[in-house]
Design a protein around this motif. Structure first.
Motif, PDB file in Angstrom:
ATOM      1  N   UNK A   1       0.832  -1.197   0.000  1.00 52.55           N
ATOM      2  CA  UNK A   1       0.000   0.000   0.000  1.00 52.55           C
ATOM      3  C   UNK A   1       0.871   1.254   0.000  1.00 52.55           C
ATOM      4  N   UNK A   2       1.987   1.203   0.741  1.00 50.95           N
ATOM      5  CA  UNK A   2       2.880   2.361   0.777  1.00 50.95           C
ATOM      6  C   UNK A   2       3.476   2.647  -0.610  1.00 50.95           C
ATOM      7  N   UNK A   3       3.782   1.585  -1.332  1.00 54.16           N
ATOM      8  CA  UNK A   3       4.350   1.763  -2.664  1.00 54.16           C
ATOM      9  C   UNK A   3       3.341   2.453  -3.584  1.00 54.16           C
ATOM     10  N   UNK A   4       2.080   2.082  -3.486  1.00 53.44           N
ATOM     11  CA  UNK A   4       1.038   2.699  -4.295  1.00 53.44           C
ATOM     12  C   UNK A   4       0.877   4.172  -3.947  1.00 53.44           C
ATOM     13  N   UNK A   5       0.948   4.503  -2.681  1.00 51.97           N
ATOM     14  CA  UNK A   5       0.847   5.900  -2.257  1.00 51.97           C
ATOM     15  C   UNK A   5       2.055   6.702  -2.745  1.00 51.97           C
ATOM     16  N   UNK A   6       3.231   6.087  -2.723  1.00 52.49           N
ATOM     17  CA  UNK A   6       4.441   6.762  -3.206  1.00 52.49           C
ATOM     18  C   UNK A   6       4.340   7.049  -4.697  1.00 52.49           C
TER      19      UNK A   6
END
Length: 57
Positions: A1-6
């Motif tokens: 999920x963090x990668x998608x937000x980044x």
């Protein structure tokens, strides 16, 4: 999920595409101005040439 937000933040902050669109619009405006200037000056020169040739014997 963090990668998608980044990835979403990077996409949001990237302004290269917007700058390219702005430069393309500016180039289009300049092109239209140059074409209109050439048409206007060409018409003026044609009128002057015709007036000159009618005054010559």
């Amino acid at each position: 999920m963090n990668k998608l937000m980044t990835i979403a933040r990077q996409f949001r902050d990237d302004e290269n595409g917007a700058a390219m669109v702005e430069y393309t619009i500016l180039l289009g405006i300049i092109t239209v101005a140059v074409i209109l200037s050439v048409i206007f000056v060409g018409g003026w020169v044609g009128t002057q040439w015709t007036a000159l040739t009618t005054q010559l014997p």
